[in-house]
Design a protein around this motif. Sequence first.
Motif, mmCIF file in Angstrom:
data_model
loop_
_atom_site.group_PDB
_atom_site.id
_atom_site.type_symbol
_atom_site.label_atom_id
_atom_site.label_comp_id
_atom_site.label_asym_id
_atom_site.label_seq_id
_atom_site.Cartn_x
_atom_site.Cartn_y
_atom_site.Cartn_z
ATOM 1 N N UNK A 190 0.829 -1.208 0.000
ATOM 2 C CA UNK A 190 0.000 0.000 0.000
ATOM 3 C C UNK A 190 0.861 1.255 0.000
ATOM 4 N N UNK A 191 1.961 1.232 0.766
ATOM 5 C CA UNK A 191 2.864 2.381 0.808
ATOM 6 C C UNK A 191 3.519 2.604 -0.556
ATOM 7 N N UNK A 204 3.045 5.855 -3.279
ATOM 8 C CA UNK A 204 4.163 6.622 -3.828
ATOM 9 C C UNK A 204 4.263 6.481 -5.342
ATOM 10 N N UNK A 205 3.323 5.748 -5.936
ATOM 11 C CA UNK A 205 3.324 5.596 -7.388
ATOM 12 C C UNK A 205 4.013 4.354 -7.895
ATOM 13 N N UNK A 206 4.444 3.462 -6.989
ATOM 14 C CA UNK A 206 5.109 2.234 -7.405
ATOM 15 C C UNK A 206 4.128 1.064 -7.292
ATOM 16 N N UNK A 207 3.232 0.985 -8.258
ATOM 17 C CA UNK A 207 2.233 -0.080 -8.246
ATOM 18 C C UNK A 207 2.716 -1.302 -9.006
ATOM 19 N N UNK A 208 1.776 -2.107 -9.483
ATOM 20 C CA UNK A 208 2.066 -3.309 -10.270
ATOM 21 C C UNK A 208 2.947 -4.294 -9.510
ATOM 22 N N UNK A 209 2.712 -4.418 -8.205
ATOM 23 C CA UNK A 209 3.530 -5.297 -7.372
ATOM 24 C C UNK A 209 3.246 -6.768 -7.649
ATOM 25 N N UNK A 210 4.308 -7.555 -7.553
ATOM 26 C CA UNK A 210 4.222 -9.003 -7.723
ATOM 27 C C UNK A 210 4.928 -9.621 -6.522
#
Length: 220
Positions: free
Chosen positions: A203-204, A208-214
Amino acid sequence: MSEAFCLELYKDKVVVSYYAEKFHGRKTANGERFNMYDMTCAHKTLPFNTIIRVTNYANGKSVDVRVNDRGPFVAGREVDLSKGAAVKLDMIKTGTAKVKIHIVKMGANTKQSAVSAAKAQKIPITPSKGTAAKSQSAKKLVLKSGQLYDIQLGSFSDENNAREYAKKISRAKFKNVALQKSGGNTRVSVIKVDGKDVPSVVKQLEAKGFGNAFVKERKK
């Protein structure tokens, strides 16, 4: 009914920017040379050669572009367009534009449909007894306290691009940002995150704009 309404909506009301002279002739993430006049774009995770249709909300203009690079590396931006594509969207003066994005054709190196690809970009995590997260492989990942996980945020064929992205994440005050080699690619990940902390870290990162997490379980 226009063709756009027959396509799968990928993202809506997101911001795109463009890149031009400074990068003209440089190698893109897929090994091509960037030509600012071609109808191409950079995206952090969509497979190379994916064709997307970008529609500018300000004027209704659309352009089809092919993914051949990774980026953008600015928080809050979804796509970096070539200058040629930006001209067609009439966004040169503003520099950025709010758009909707449809998938015209997924890159040849994936069997995902447009819908499954879009859903795979984010991991819906809700803390509970056994927190479950949906990975890009569509398998259930149960986050366990005491188990360490790596949160991958991008994969690049150009190591310099990977290093630049890692620096941006580090400058946003995230710890344990690492580069991981995998075949000919370099992955950028936040590593060694305890399972109980993964939801809040994701979520953090998104904030901050760093999505697309895997999220991947770290092997002992």
